[in-house]
Enzyme design. Sequence first.
Site, PDB file in Angstrom:
ATOM      1  N   VAL A   1     -10.835  55.775   1.027  1.00 34.82           N
ATOM      2  CA  VAL A   1     -10.879  54.392   0.551  1.00 34.82           C
ATOM      3  C   VAL A   1     -12.308  54.031   0.176  1.00 34.82           C
ATOM      4  CG1 VAL A   1     -10.522  51.981   1.197  1.00 34.82           C
ATOM      5  CG2 VAL A   1      -8.887  53.728   1.922  1.00 34.82           C
ATOM      6  N   GLY A   2     -12.480  53.592  -1.071  1.00 33.20           N
ATOM      7  CA  GLY A   2     -13.827  53.328  -1.574  1.00 33.20           C
ATOM      8  C   GLY A   2     -14.575  54.610  -1.809  1.00 33.20           C
ATOM      9  N   GLY A   3     -13.859  55.613  -2.284  1.00 30.03           N
ATOM     10  CA  GLY A   3     -14.426  56.953  -2.423  1.00 30.03           C
ATOM     11  C   GLY A   3     -15.307  57.171  -3.626  1.00 30.03           C
ATOM     12  N   GLY A   4     -15.554  56.112  -4.406  1.00 29.41           N
ATOM     13  CA  GLY A   4     -16.432  56.265  -5.568  1.00 29.41           C
ATOM     14  C   GLY A   4     -15.831  57.205  -6.596  1.00 29.41           C
TER      15      GLY A   4
ATOM     16  N   ASP B   1      -7.043  48.043  -5.213  1.00 35.29           N
ATOM     17  CA  ASP B   1      -7.827  47.076  -4.446  1.00 35.29           C
ATOM     18  C   ASP B   1      -7.485  47.229  -2.970  1.00 35.29           C
ATOM     19  OD1 ASP B   1      -9.005  44.877  -3.235  1.00 35.29           O
ATOM     20  OD2 ASP B   1      -8.407  43.465  -4.799  1.00 35.29           O
TER      21      ASP B   1
ATOM     22  N   LYS C   1     -16.182  56.160   4.239  1.00 32.13           N
ATOM     23  CA  LYS C   1     -17.598  56.448   4.474  1.00 32.13           C
ATOM     24  C   LYS C   1     -18.444  55.305   3.918  1.00 32.13           C
ATOM     25  CE  LYS C   1     -19.834  59.098   1.678  1.00 32.13           C
ATOM     26  NZ  LYS C   1     -20.883  58.130   1.224  1.00 32.13           N
TER      27      LYS C   1
ATOM     28  N   HIS D   1     -19.374  48.656   6.477  1.00 21.38           N
ATOM     29  CA  HIS D   1     -20.656  47.955   6.686  1.00 21.38           C
ATOM     30  C   HIS D   1     -21.027  47.055   5.508  1.00 21.38           C
ATOM     31  CE1 HIS D   1     -23.802  50.947   4.748  1.00 21.38           C
ATOM     32  NE2 HIS D   1     -22.836  50.641   3.907  1.00 21.38           N
TER      33      HIS D   1
END
Length: 366
Positions: A209-212, A253, A267, A271
């Site tokens: 998730v949000g792996g670019g 999304d 990863k 944050h």
Amino acid sequence: MGSTSDSSIKVLNKEDEEALIGQVEIWEQMCSFTDSVALKSAVELRIADIINRYDHPIPLSKIVKNIENAPSPDISLLQRIMRVLVRRKIFSAEKSESNGETLFGLTRASKWILLDGTNMTLAPMLLLENHPLHLSPCHYVSDIIREGTKNGTAFFRCHGHEQFEMTGLDPEYNKLFNEGMVCTARIVSQAVISGYKDGFNKIQTLVDVGGGIGGSLSEIVRAYPHIKAINFDLPHVIATAPEYDGITHVGGDMFVSIPNADAVYMKWILHDWSDEHCIKILKNCRKAIPEKTGKVIIVDHILEPEGTELFSNTGFAFDMMLLAHNAGGKERTEENWKWLFKETGFPHYNIIKIKALPSIIEAFPI
């Protein structure tokens, strides 16, 4: 011949000595940004790469001759940059036995700013963090402390857009941002694969998730080719992702839904977000994984207020950058993480330290 002495300091009374030392500490903090200025210049001029091509220390004259796109280089200015970086142990300096020239060499630090022929480099991340787009919002931090972020983050007040909106609007910034993420993904992924040992063995499907553009996930799949992987990110990010064996790119999304898998991998994602946002993400993660066998694998820093470990100070620096760049993003203590897991249906968690800035945090739904 002139001489200097600091003997006067030794005769100061305790109160005056403390005042003087305090003054020095403020001067050093005030001017500490100049180290990044020198380091960024060295990366842009590819000083480390020039020295590395010779495979031994070389004089300033040879460095200058090899700087690209430099029609009239000023060796005296370069000498001042190198003087700072030698003092900071980024480069070494030694006198030539034959002619007394100063020879500049690589150190364990400068090997991490090489750009030619190496994947293990921090140079792209250094250029990202020292880019004006990233530095300018810092001038708005006192404003958001006074007024909160209801009218936007420091990044928004500076640029008129939030950071992740900017990546979709500015192709040059998007490229810079992705290159920074890819270089850190390689470094952290190597530490994760080495430090997680058997953690991936029983996973058949994994969603990042949000792996670019998929750099981090490709390293995992290369080490564990049995995994069928999904690289999940915003559509404009996925649009620039290269093809990888064993990986399917999916745009979407994470605040709406997350593709189903045996495990979710994140990863340096949580944050970037406030507690409220993280709760939404983690609840969607819980829906995406099996109730009894699923897990969420979080790779993020664990802030230790009294920490003295290798990356402790860097964790606080990251927290300051997040303060300027993100809507509620922050580095979290173990207690902060524990609270998030409790709020989102993960009663058990496990922390695994690895040889990198972040740690692995496993969160389990039962």
